[in-house]
Design an enzyme around this catalytic site. Structure first.
Site, PDB file in Angstrom:
ATOM      1  N   SER A 128       0.853  -1.198   0.000  1.00 16.77           N
ATOM      2  CA  SER A 128       0.000   0.000   0.000  1.00 16.77           C
ATOM      3  C   SER A 128       0.883   1.240   0.000  1.00 16.77           C
ATOM      4  O   SER A 128       1.660   1.461   0.948  1.00 16.77           O
ATOM      5  CB  SER A 128      -0.892   0.008   1.234  1.00 16.77           C
ATOM      6  OG  SER A 128      -1.362   1.330   1.456  1.00 16.77           O
ATOM      7  N   HIS A 181      -1.217  -1.361  -4.277  1.00 15.25           N
ATOM      8  CA  HIS A 181      -2.468  -0.973  -3.606  1.00 15.25           C
ATOM      9  C   HIS A 181      -2.475   0.540  -3.401  1.00 15.25           C
ATOM     10  O   HIS A 181      -1.579   1.102  -2.771  1.00 15.25           O
ATOM     11  CB  HIS A 181      -2.564  -1.717  -2.272  1.00 15.25           C
ATOM     12  CG  HIS A 181      -3.859  -1.552  -1.558  1.00 15.25           C
ATOM     13  ND1 HIS A 181      -4.984  -2.295  -1.845  1.00 15.25           N
ATOM     14  CD2 HIS A 181      -4.226  -0.715  -0.546  1.00 15.25           C
ATOM     15  CE1 HIS A 181      -5.974  -1.943  -1.035  1.00 15.25           C
ATOM     16  NE2 HIS A 181      -5.546  -0.975  -0.238  1.00 15.25           N
ATOM     17  N   ASP A 212      -4.573   3.720  -2.008  1.00 14.67           N
ATOM     18  CA  ASP A 212      -5.651   4.084  -1.083  1.00 14.67           C
ATOM     19  C   ASP A 212      -6.148   5.496  -1.358  1.00 14.67           C
ATOM     20  O   ASP A 212      -5.403   6.465  -1.200  1.00 14.67           O
ATOM     21  CB  ASP A 212      -5.146   3.988   0.359  1.00 14.67           C
ATOM     22  CG  ASP A 212      -4.971   2.554   0.807  1.00 14.67           C
ATOM     23  OD1 ASP A 212      -5.956   1.792   0.730  1.00 14.67           O
ATOM     24  OD2 ASP A 212      -3.852   2.198   1.217  1.00 14.67           O
ATOM     25  N   MET A 233      -8.814   8.396  -0.294  1.00 17.72           N
ATOM     26  CA  MET A 233      -9.659   8.801   0.844  1.00 17.72           C
ATOM     27  C   MET A 233     -10.167  10.217   0.642  1.00 17.72           C
ATOM     28  O   MET A 233      -9.413  11.090   0.182  1.00 17.72           O
ATOM     29  CB  MET A 233      -8.840   8.759   2.135  1.00 17.72           C
ATOM     30  CG  MET A 233      -8.188   7.428   2.398  1.00 17.72           C
ATOM     31  SD  MET A 233      -7.257   7.503   3.939  1.00 17.72           S
ATOM     32  CE  MET A 233      -6.499   5.888   3.942  1.00 17.72           C
ATOM     33  N   HIS A 270      -8.181   1.219  -4.063  1.00 21.97           N
ATOM     34  CA  HIS A 270      -9.110   1.028  -2.935  1.00 21.97           C
ATOM     35  C   HIS A 270      -9.766   2.371  -2.622  1.00 21.97           C
ATOM     36  O   HIS A 270      -9.132   3.255  -2.036  1.00 21.97           O
ATOM     37  CB  HIS A 270      -8.297   0.481  -1.747  1.00 21.97           C
ATOM     38  CG  HIS A 270      -9.092   0.293  -0.490  1.00 21.97           C
ATOM     39  ND1 HIS A 270      -8.495   0.111   0.740  1.00 21.97           N
ATOM     40  CD2 HIS A 270     -10.428   0.240  -0.260  1.00 21.97           C
ATOM     41  CE1 HIS A 270      -9.422  -0.045   1.667  1.00 21.97           C
ATOM     42  NE2 HIS A 270     -10.611   0.048   1.090  1.00 21.97           N
ATOM     43  N   MET A 309     -11.937   4.695  -0.614  1.00 20.70           N
ATOM     44  CA  MET A 309     -12.595   4.919   0.675  1.00 20.70           C
ATOM     45  C   MET A 309     -13.260   6.288   0.561  1.00 20.70           C
ATOM     46  O   MET A 309     -12.810   7.277   1.168  1.00 20.70           O
ATOM     47  CB  MET A 309     -11.561   4.851   1.811  1.00 20.70           C
ATOM     48  CG  MET A 309     -11.115   3.421   2.095  1.00 20.70           C
ATOM     49  SD  MET A 309      -9.559   3.338   2.999  1.00 20.70           S
ATOM     50  CE  MET A 309      -8.417   3.538   1.640  1.00 20.70           C
ATOM     51  N   MET A 348     -11.459  -5.437   5.590  1.00 24.39           N
ATOM     52  CA  MET A 348     -10.626  -4.522   6.384  1.00 24.39           C
ATOM     53  C   MET A 348     -10.383  -5.133   7.764  1.00 24.39           C
ATOM     54  O   MET A 348     -11.335  -5.537   8.446  1.00 24.39           O
ATOM     55  CB  MET A 348     -11.321  -3.172   6.565  1.00 24.39           C
ATOM     56  CG  MET A 348     -11.473  -2.342   5.301  1.00 24.39           C
ATOM     57  SD  MET A 348      -9.951  -1.969   4.420  1.00 24.39           S
ATOM     58  CE  MET A 348      -8.962  -1.186   5.689  1.00 24.39           C
ATOM     59  N   GLY A 395      -8.762   4.310   7.040  1.00 21.94           N
ATOM     60  CA  GLY A 395      -8.420   5.718   7.189  1.00 21.94           C
ATOM     61  C   GLY A 395      -6.944   5.984   7.410  1.00 21.94           C
ATOM     62  O   GLY A 395      -6.443   7.011   6.971  1.00 21.94           O
ATOM     63  N   PHE A 396      -6.269   5.046   8.058  1.00 20.80           N
ATOM     64  CA  PHE A 396      -4.871   5.298   8.418  1.00 20.80           C
ATOM     65  C   PHE A 396      -4.041   4.022   8.293  1.00 20.80           C
ATOM     66  O   PHE A 396      -4.546   2.927   8.578  1.00 20.80           O
ATOM     67  CB  PHE A 396      -4.775   5.821   9.862  1.00 20.80           C
ATOM     68  CG  PHE A 396      -5.527   7.104  10.057  1.00 20.80           C
ATOM     69  CD1 PHE A 396      -4.923   8.330   9.789  1.00 20.80           C
ATOM     70  CD2 PHE A 396      -6.856   7.081  10.460  1.00 20.80           C
ATOM     71  CE1 PHE A 396      -5.630   9.511   9.943  1.00 20.80           C
ATOM     72  CE2 PHE A 396      -7.576   8.273  10.616  1.00 20.80           C
ATOM     73  CZ  PHE A 396      -6.956   9.491  10.357  1.00 20.80           C
ATOM     74  N   GLY A 429      -0.610   1.817   9.587  1.00 22.98           N
ATOM     75  CA  GLY A 429       0.117   1.605  10.833  1.00 22.98           C
ATOM     76  C   GLY A 429      -0.730   1.266  12.039  1.00 22.98           C
ATOM     77  O   GLY A 429      -0.242   1.335  13.174  1.00 22.98           O
ATOM     78  N   ASP A 474      -6.699  -6.241   4.375  1.00 21.15           N
ATOM     79  CA  ASP A 474      -6.018  -4.937   4.422  1.00 21.15           C
ATOM     80  C   ASP A 474      -6.091  -4.371   5.839  1.00 21.15           C
ATOM     81  O   ASP A 474      -7.180  -4.162   6.369  1.00 21.15           O
ATOM     82  CB  ASP A 474      -6.747  -4.006   3.431  1.00 21.15           C
ATOM     83  CG  ASP A 474      -6.124  -2.627   3.308  1.00 21.15           C
ATOM     84  OD1 ASP A 474      -5.071  -2.370   3.911  1.00 21.15           O
ATOM     85  OD2 ASP A 474      -6.722  -1.797   2.575  1.00 21.15           O
ATOM     86  N   GLY A 512      -2.894  -3.776   9.116  1.00 17.47           N
ATOM     87  CA  GLY A 512      -2.118  -4.435  10.159  1.00 17.47           C
ATOM     88  C   GLY A 512      -1.513  -5.768   9.750  1.00 17.47           C
ATOM     89  O   GLY A 512      -1.179  -6.583  10.610  1.00 17.47           O
ATOM     90  N   GLY A 521       1.162  -1.952   4.176  1.00 14.38           N
ATOM     91  CA  GLY A 521       1.736  -0.623   3.982  1.00 14.38           C
ATOM     92  C   GLY A 521       2.985  -0.455   4.806  1.00 14.38           C
ATOM     93  O   GLY A 521       4.113  -0.575   4.318  1.00 14.38           O
TER      94      GLY A 521
HETATM   95  C1  DX5 Z   1      -6.126   1.869   5.584  1.00 11.19           C
HETATM   96  C2  DX5 Z   1      -5.715   1.499   4.186  1.00 11.19           C
HETATM   97  C3  DX5 Z   1      -4.637   0.480   4.144  1.00 11.19           C
HETATM   98  C4  DX5 Z   1      -3.353   0.926   4.816  1.00 11.19           C
HETATM   99  C5  DX5 Z   1      -2.756  -0.301   5.439  1.00 11.19           C
HETATM  100  O1  DX5 Z   1      -7.344   2.498   5.570  1.00 11.19           O
HETATM  101  O2  DX5 Z   1      -6.799   0.974   3.439  1.00 11.19           O
HETATM  102  O3  DX5 Z   1      -4.374   0.031   2.823  1.00 11.19           O
HETATM  103  O4  DX5 Z   1      -2.408   1.506   3.970  1.00 11.19           O
HETATM  104  O5  DX5 Z   1      -1.656   0.075   6.173  1.00 11.19           O
HETATM  105  P1  DX5 Z   1      -0.930  -0.923   7.174  1.00 11.19           P
HETATM  106  O6  DX5 Z   1      -0.489  -2.098   6.365  1.00 11.19           O
HETATM  107  O7  DX5 Z   1       0.191  -0.101   7.686  1.00 11.19           O
HETATM  108  O8  DX5 Z   1      -1.942  -1.291   8.218  1.00 11.19           O
HETATM  109 ZN    ZN Z   2      -6.356  -0.066   1.483  1.00  7.35          ZN
END
Ligand code: DX5
Ligand code: ZN
Length: 217
Positions: A7, A32, A34, A36, A65, A67, A138, A143-144, A146, A176, A178, A198
């Site tokens: 990501s 990937h 993202d 938003m 993706h 969002m 998910m 949204g974020f 890490g 997707d 963690g 990511g």
């Molecule tokens: C979160 C994103 C993910 C994000 C995953 O809303 O959709 O794709 O980048 O990041 P990690 O792998 O760090 O959880």
């Molecule tokens: Zn994503």
């Protein structure tokens, strides 16, 4: 074989071409992306112009993706910008607009996926499941990057895996949020075949080693 989808949310946007080339050479399967809108999720990332630029910069498979709220308004533009797969959220639109968005993406000759947030049950996918190329589960609140992996999503991944076996066996199952070498074996065992990561990839200096660590885990 498990597919790995880095990501770019955790990449360095000022050096995006280099980061993308890094993961391509490291054998990543999908890229990937993202998107938003600050409305469907409490964060703003990137949009159509970046997908267009990525399309010019790489031949990687672009897994976009969305969002965003009411995605049917924009799916055609993301296809035309160069997405190979457009994934949007089942929570983000009304049923008739979800069907419309699926048709719009297919008409553009692209693959289509639907995503479910942690609090949505597997059953919300049932009306659409036969139409999909991919389901994205998910394992964090979107949204974020890490955030910590939500272990309570594992039974849902397995439930969707079993639904797909019956109703759409060629549909891919992506997870997707963690995902790292510790959580990857859990989602694989639950039936996922595409793993988004990511921070566990772009947060490491050696991207090839990071990808292999997740793939082999
Ligand atoms: C979160 C994103 C993910 C994000 C995953 O809303 O959709 O794709 O980048 O990041 P990690 O792998 O760090 O959880
Ligand atoms: Zn994503």
């Amino acid at each position: 074989m498990t597919k790995i989808a880095p990501s770019i949310l955790s990449a360095d946007f000022a050096n995006l071409k280099k980061d993308v080339e890094d993961v391509r050479l490291a054998g990543a399967d999908y890229l990937h992306v993202d998107v938003m809108d600050g409305l469907f999720v409490p964060n703003i990332s990137i949009g159509i112009p970046v997908v267009k630029s990525l399309r010019r910069a790489t031949d990687m498979f672009l897994d976009v993706h969305l969002m965003i709220d009411r995605p049917h308004r924009y799916v055609k533009e993301f296809c035309q910008a160069g997405a190979d797969l457009v994934v949007f959220h089942v929570e983000a639109d009304q049923p008739q607009d979800i069907f419309a968005a699926i048709s719009l993406i297919k008409e553009q000759g692209k693959k289509v996926g639907l995503s479910v947030k942690p609090r949505s049950p597997a059953s919300v996918l049932v009306p659409y499941i036969h139409l999909l190329d991919l389901v994205l589960v998910m394992t964090v609140e979107p949204g974020f990057g890490g955030q910590s992996f939500m272990h309570d999503q594992l039974p849902k991944i397995e439930e969707i895996h079993n639904m797909l076996k019956d109703l759409n066996p060629s549909c891919e199952l992506e997870v997707d949020g963690g995902v790292d070498p510790t959580t990857a074996p859990l989602v694989k065992a639950a039936g996922a075949n595409v793993l988004v990561a990511g921070s566990a990839i772009f947060g490491k200096a050696d991207r090839a080693a990071a990808i292999e660590a997740i793939r082999k885990a």
